[in-house]
Write an enzyme that holds these catalytic residues in place. Structure first.
Site, PDB file in Angstrom:
ATOM      1  N   GLY A  18       0.867  -1.180   0.000  1.00 19.67           N
ATOM      2  CA  GLY A  18       0.000   0.000   0.000  1.00 19.67           C
ATOM      3  C   GLY A  18       0.904   1.230   0.000  1.00 19.67           C
ATOM      4  N   ALA A  19       0.586   2.187  -0.871  1.00 20.98           N
ATOM      5  CA  ALA A  19       1.485   3.317  -1.091  1.00 20.98           C
ATOM      6  C   ALA A  19       1.824   4.091   0.178  1.00 20.98           C
ATOM      7  CB  ALA A  19       0.852   4.244  -2.122  1.00 20.98           C
ATOM      8  N   ARG A  60      10.701  -0.135  -4.165  1.00 21.43           N
ATOM      9  CA  ARG A  60       9.381  -0.009  -4.805  1.00 21.43           C
ATOM     10  C   ARG A  60       9.446   1.248  -5.662  1.00 21.43           C
ATOM     11  NH1 ARG A  60       4.003  -2.475  -3.167  1.00 21.43           N
ATOM     12  NH2 ARG A  60       3.357  -2.954  -5.282  1.00 21.43           N
ATOM     13  N   CYS A 125      -8.561  -4.540  -4.040  1.00 20.30           N
ATOM     14  CA  CYS A 125      -7.224  -4.561  -3.441  1.00 20.30           C
ATOM     15  C   CYS A 125      -7.269  -4.096  -1.977  1.00 20.30           C
ATOM     16  CB  CYS A 125      -6.244  -3.726  -4.265  1.00 20.30           C
ATOM     17  SG  CYS A 125      -4.510  -4.034  -3.840  1.00 20.30           S
ATOM     18  N   SER A 127      -6.488  -0.667   0.132  1.00 19.03           N
ATOM     19  CA  SER A 127      -6.059   0.721   0.280  1.00 19.03           C
ATOM     20  C   SER A 127      -6.375   1.137   1.706  1.00 19.03           C
ATOM     21  CB  SER A 127      -6.807   1.611  -0.713  1.00 19.03           C
ATOM     22  OG  SER A 127      -6.816   2.936  -0.249  1.00 19.03           O
ATOM     23  N   ASP A 194      -1.978   4.681  -6.515  1.00 19.19           N
ATOM     24  CA  ASP A 194      -0.524   4.609  -6.295  1.00 19.19           C
ATOM     25  C   ASP A 194       0.168   5.803  -6.908  1.00 19.19           C
ATOM     26  OD1 ASP A 194      -1.387   1.580  -6.118  1.00 19.19           O
ATOM     27  OD2 ASP A 194       0.474   1.900  -5.012  1.00 19.19           O
ATOM     28  N   ASN A 204      -3.549   2.563 -10.295  1.00 21.10           N
ATOM     29  CA  ASN A 204      -3.874   1.733  -9.121  1.00 21.10           C
ATOM     30  C   ASN A 204      -3.765   0.262  -9.504  1.00 21.10           C
ATOM     31  OD1 ASN A 204      -4.692   1.787  -6.275  1.00 21.10           O
ATOM     32  ND2 ASN A 204      -6.567   0.810  -6.971  1.00 21.10           N
ATOM     33  N   LYS A 205      -4.022  -0.590  -8.552  1.00 22.39           N
ATOM     34  CA  LYS A 205      -3.886  -2.043  -8.719  1.00 22.39           C
ATOM     35  C   LYS A 205      -4.530  -2.539 -10.011  1.00 22.39           C
ATOM     36  CE  LYS A 205      -2.134  -4.251  -6.481  1.00 22.39           C
ATOM     37  NZ  LYS A 205      -0.760  -4.760  -6.624  1.00 22.39           N
ATOM     38  N   LYS A 230       0.881  11.479  -3.839  1.00 21.47           N
ATOM     39  CA  LYS A 230       1.082  10.419  -4.833  1.00 21.47           C
ATOM     40  C   LYS A 230       1.198  10.995  -6.249  1.00 21.47           C
ATOM     41  CE  LYS A 230      -1.101   7.089  -1.878  1.00 21.47           C
ATOM     42  NZ  LYS A 230      -2.346   6.378  -1.629  1.00 21.47           N
TER      43      LYS A 230
HETATM   44  C1  RUB Z   1      -1.903  -1.578  -3.135  1.00 24.48           C
HETATM   45  C2  RUB Z   1      -2.806  -0.677  -3.918  1.00 24.48           C
HETATM   46  C3  RUB Z   1      -3.502   0.404  -3.146  1.00 24.48           C
HETATM   47  C4  RUB Z   1      -2.686   1.689  -3.227  1.00 24.48           C
HETATM   48  C5  RUB Z   1      -3.196   2.723  -2.252  1.00 24.48           C
HETATM   49  O1  RUB Z   1      -1.054  -2.347  -3.980  1.00 24.48           O
HETATM   50  O2  RUB Z   1      -2.922  -0.729  -5.120  1.00 24.48           O
HETATM   51  O3  RUB Z   1      -4.755   0.665  -3.694  1.00 24.48           O
HETATM   52  O4  RUB Z   1      -1.322   1.433  -2.935  1.00 24.48           O
HETATM   53  O5  RUB Z   1      -3.008   2.278  -0.934  1.00 24.48           O
HETATM   54  P1  RUB Z   1       0.140  -3.195  -3.327  1.00 24.48           P
HETATM   55  P2  RUB Z   1      -3.058   3.304   0.297  1.00 24.48           P
HETATM   56  O6  RUB Z   1      -0.469  -4.148  -2.332  1.00 24.48           O
HETATM   57  O7  RUB Z   1       0.756  -3.897  -4.501  1.00 24.48           O
HETATM   58  O8  RUB Z   1       1.086  -2.234  -2.670  1.00 24.48           O
HETATM   59  O9  RUB Z   1      -4.390   3.962   0.241  1.00 24.48           O
HETATM   60  O10 RUB Z   1      -2.878   2.437   1.507  1.00 24.48           O
HETATM   61  O11 RUB Z   1      -1.936   4.269   0.104  1.00 24.48           O
END
Ligand code: RUB
Length: 303
Positions: A18-19, A60, A125, A127, A194, A204-205, A230
């Site tokens: 997650g970003a 990453r 996914c 988030s 992301d 995004n995913k 982001k």
């Molecule tokens: C996670 C993903 C999330 C974004 C946003 O992919 O796609 O939607 O990263 O996350 P992965 P957040 O598991 O491959 O990192 O809202 O937590 O920043």
């Protein structure tokens, strides 16, 4: 606290995913390097920190939030006095961490206004931003349920389902290919992001664009929920935001060699498929958001 090389391994293996979590842990790793350093001059410390920063970014390399958070941490550092250097970088770290905390609160407040009693929310996914919005809506006493997809090949959808059900939010879990069924009954689609590009594209995913298109077919509004950090300023200069492609074994362990396996982890969602981006600055169409970000965070653009 985990050591820096462990953090890097965890980011690579998706134990930290997650970003925002990736950015947050990277900032903590820099703090740990500053605290543990034996460097005697600002320049040697800067060299040590730059190595750590580069390794974190490489772990990453497709996460602008990670890059922007580290850009902020290394912003305007004095080079003549070690004590002052440490004080200033620790201050930047504190402010970056405060940004992440404040942004989460603000986006949860704004995003939760989109959730109404009786709604079914579709998400894909994991988030943390979306989960926080839903938890906030629940805290406000709203009654709603969630449809979520498992997100092959790494099943981050299970993290979402577990977090929501632990928060007392009813959740129905679907395999990815059942997303149309899950969406058809939904009232709103909330996903994370992301990266945001200068042209107003959200990344995004993998699956996000496909599901956004299906949502469009049923007139279900699609919102991407995200910290403005982001945004990738390099896309202003024509740099194409890279899309992460992961190893074949994640999809099919021991697959016959002659079969090519495509394992794109992310995809671009066109701005036409997104009704709005919910950020700490407000809710905007993706292409308008870029101007708001420039006004609010000029340091990102100076770089
Ligand atoms: C996670 C993903 C999330 C974004 C946003 O992919 O796609 O939607 O990263 O996350 P992965 P957040 O598991 O491959 O990192 O809202 O937590 O920043």
């Amino acid at each position: 606290m985990a050591d820096v090389s462990q953090v890097i391994r965890d980011i690579k293996s998706l134990r930290i995913q997650g970003a925002q979590a990736v950015a947050n842990e990277a900032v903590k790793a820099i703090k740990q390097t500053v605290t543990a350093t034996r460097a005697k001059t600002p320049n040697t410390l800067l060299l040590e920190l730059s190595k750590t920063r580069n390794l974190l970014i490489k772990a990453r390399s497709t996460e602008p939030c990670l890059r922007n958070a580290l850009l902020y941490v290394f912003k305007d550092l004095p080079h003549d006095d070690l004590r002052v250097f440490k004080r200033e970088i620790l201050l930047n770290i504190q402010e970056a961490q405060k940004h992440i905390r404040d942004v989460n609160r603000r986006i949860s407040d704004i995003g939760s206004m989109k959730i109404k009693n009786g709604m079914i929310v579709f998400t894909h996914c994991h988030s943390s931003t979306v989960v926080n919005i839903l938890k906030e809506a629940k805290k406000q006493g709203k009654r709603f349920s969630v449809h979520n997809t498992e997100t092959r090949p790494r099943f981050q959808g299970r993290i979402t389902a577990l977090e929501l059900s632990r928060a007392g939010i009813p959740v129905t879990h679907f395999v990815d290919s059942a997303a149309r069924l899950a969406l058809k009954k939904a009232d709103i689609m909330l996903i994370g992001a992301d990266a945001i590009t200068a042209e107003g594209k959200v990344i995004n995913k993998i699956g996000s664009e496909l599901f956004a298109e299906v949502a469009g077919r049923y007139d279900i509004p699609v919102y991407s929920c995200t910290d403005s950090w982001k945004f990738d300023p390099e896309t202003i200069f024509g740099f194409e935001e890279p899309i992460e492609s992961r190893g074949r074994k994640e999809v099919w362990d021991k697959a016959p060699k002659e079969i090519t396996i495509d394992n794109h982890a992310f995809e671009i969602i066109s701005s036409e498929s997104v009704d709005g981006v919910i950020t700490e600055l407000g809710v905007f169409k993706p292409e308008v958001l870029v101007e708001e970000i420039e006004d609010e965070y000029p340091w990102m653009f100076k770089h």
